[in-house]
Enzyme design. Structure first.
Site, short mmCIF file in Angstrom:
data_model
loop_
_atom_site.label_atom_id
_atom_site.label_comp_id
_atom_site.label_asym_id
_atom_site.label_seq_id
_atom_site.Cartn_x
_atom_site.Cartn_y
_atom_site.Cartn_z
CG ASP A 47 -1.67 1.23 1.50
OD1 ASP A 47 -1.49 2.20 0.73
OD2 ASP A 47 -2.45 1.25 2.47
CG HIS A 91 -6.49 3.73 4.78
ND1 HIS A 91 -5.14 3.47 4.62
CD2 HIS A 91 -6.58 4.62 5.80
CE1 HIS A 91 -4.45 4.16 5.52
NE2 HIS A 91 -5.31 4.87 6.25
CG ASP A 151 -5.37 0.61 1.27
OD1 ASP A 151 -5.22 -0.63 1.24
OD2 ASP A 151 -5.39 1.26 2.33
CD GLN A 165 -0.52 2.57 4.63
OE1 GLN A 165 -1.24 3.48 4.97
NE2 GLN A 165 -0.79 1.31 4.95
CG ASN A 187 14.96 -11.11 1.01
OD1 ASN A 187 13.87 -10.88 1.54
ND2 ASN A 187 15.26 -12.25 0.45
CE LYS A 247 -9.03 -0.50 4.58
NZ LYS A 247 -7.94 -0.38 3.57
CE1 TYR A 286 -3.19 -0.81 13.01
CE2 TYR A 286 -3.16 1.47 12.27
CZ TYR A 286 -3.65 0.19 12.18
OH TYR A 286 -4.59 -0.10 11.24
CE LYS A 317 -4.90 -6.52 12.31
NZ LYS A 317 -3.93 -6.67 13.40
CG ASP A 347 -4.25 -4.78 3.85
OD1 ASP A 347 -4.98 -5.22 4.76
OD2 ASP A 347 -4.01 -3.58 3.72
CD GLN A 357 -9.60 -27.90 -12.27
OE1 GLN A 357 -10.47 -27.15 -11.91
NE2 GLN A 357 -9.83 -29.18 -12.53
NE ARG A 406 -9.87 4.94 13.78
CZ ARG A 406 -9.23 6.05 13.42
NH1 ARG A 406 -7.93 6.12 13.51
NH2 ARG A 406 -9.90 7.08 12.95
#
Ligand code: F6R
Ligand code: MG
Ligand code: MG
Length: 367
Positions: free
Chosen positions: A13, A20, A54, A96, A106, A134, A230, A233, A235, A243, A267
């Site tokens: 993102d 978002h 996002d 972000q 890497n 999210k 924080y 998340k 994502d 098959q 959040r």
């Protein structure tokens, strides 16, 4: 160069439109431009630029193997270039997910998530690429368990002799940085003790037991654990081959007919249903959600992507979407109470430490 092809899905993102909820088309075209350039230079066999909410996903085939410095560097530099566009357009949270100042060999621990696998392309190679927004990597645990270990989901586990021996699941402990392989169905009950706790234990790879062929790979990382604060998340993304001795496309999709509860949403701090949607509906808006998953289906042809088919753009998933909306209503009515809000230990990088500190001196011992 061997016969093997590597399929890499690398996502980040680097700026949301609006807030978002989605990605601006100019960011996607810049990413496409970067992909087209390295394809023409021969680094990639082929590419597709996907998105969900996002997040932008660079879906690539090449001969460089998994964890290749060249491929990871290209992805990092592409996200940096796209961030420049995001900054010009003042997109929300520009850059972000780029947690480091510079690339160092890497992408591990640097912010972008990646799922990769190297394999010999079969006579016909249907692959399904899942992109979620999210939510966190553990969101794939229940669907992968159903696809590769639950005969109520996958009839082939009983009927197809090539699958009857079962599958090996490589599970990662994201807190202690350890991994373990479970041999299923023999060790199903042991495995469920761990993967039933998806905030900590996530399925990284699935292999067919009979020939150790890699059949599924996920992105497993915890952005907040990497950044120590924080940062939203993760994502996550996931690749599943399908098959001819593997779960059929319909068996791979069947778990998503149940919109199971995942951590993420507003959040990154709330439980909510994972809603399977078409690409056009992958725009989490209500309370920044509910969490979404899209699925892009491709037939690989000598490493080239034939597709995608927007697989959840199908009325057979309408009921799952309806159920997700009902569950969303039900959970939203809990407001700031658990189990809608995540438990306190999952909120450790948000306001909790500050509030604890502020009130520490006021807590008295209960006699
Ligand atoms: C969830 C997510 C959003 C934001 C929310 C607040 O992963 O990204 O729900 O957490 O929109 O964002 P800020 O704090 O940037 O205003
Ligand atoms: Mg964002
Ligand atoms: Mg996102």
């Amino acid at each position: 160069m061997g016969k093997k092809v590597t399929l890499s899905v690398i996502k980040a993102d680097v700026g949301g439109y609006v807030g978002h909820s989605s990605v601006h088309p100019e960011l996607l075209s810049k990413a496409e431009e970067c992909l087209a350039k390295v394809k023409s230079e021969g680094l990639l066999i082929d590419y597709y630029c996907g998105h969900c909410g996002d997040d932008i996903a660079l879906i690539m085939t090449h001969k460089e193997g998994a964890d290749s410095e060249k491929i990871h560097r290209f992805a990092w530099e592409t996200f940096e270039t796209v961030t420049e566009v995001a900054k010009e357009l003042k997109q929300y949270g520009a850059g972000q997910d780029l947690l480091s100042d510079a690339f160092s060999g890497n992408l591990k621990g640097m912010g972008p998530g990646y799922a990769e696998m190297e394999f010999e392309e079969r006579k016909s190679e249907p692959v399904l690429i899942f992109l979620a927004d999210k939510t966190e990597p553990g969101a794939w645990n229940m669907p992968l368990y159903k696809m590769f270990a639950d005969p109520f989901n996958t009839a082939g586990l009983i009927i197809d002799p090539a699958m009857h021996d079962g599958f090996l699941f490589e599970v990662h402990d994201l807190i202690e940085h350890k991994k373990i392989v479970f041999d299923c169905p023999k060790e199903l009950y042991d495995m469920l003790v761990f993967i039933g706790a998806p905030a900590r234990f996530t399925i990284k790879f699935v292999y067919r037991k009979a020939d150790k062929e890699v059949v599924a790979a996920t992105s497993t990382q915890r952005l907040s654990l990497m950044a120590g604060r924080y940062v939203g998340k993760d994502d996550p993304v996931m690749i599943v081959r399908s098959q001819a001795g593997l779960p059929a496309v319909g068996e791979v999709l069947e778990p998503f007919a149940f919109p199971h509860t995942v951590a993420g949403w507003m959040r990154g701090s709330h439980h909510g249903p994972l809603m399977p949607v078409s690409v056009k509906d992958a725009t989490p808006s209500r309370f920044d959600g509910p969490p979404r998953v899209v699925c892009l289906g491709f037939q690989l042809a000598e490493g080239k992507f034939v597709g995608p088919r927007d697989v959840f753009d199908d009325p057979s998933f309408d009921r799952a979407r309806q159920m997700a909306l009902e569950v969303a209503d039900y959970l939203r009515r809990h407001g700031p109470f658990e189990p809608h809000r995540l438990p306190l230990d999952e909120l450790e990088y948000t306001t909790m430490p500050d509030i604890m500190k502020k009130l520490e001196s006021r807590f008295e011992k209960v006699e």
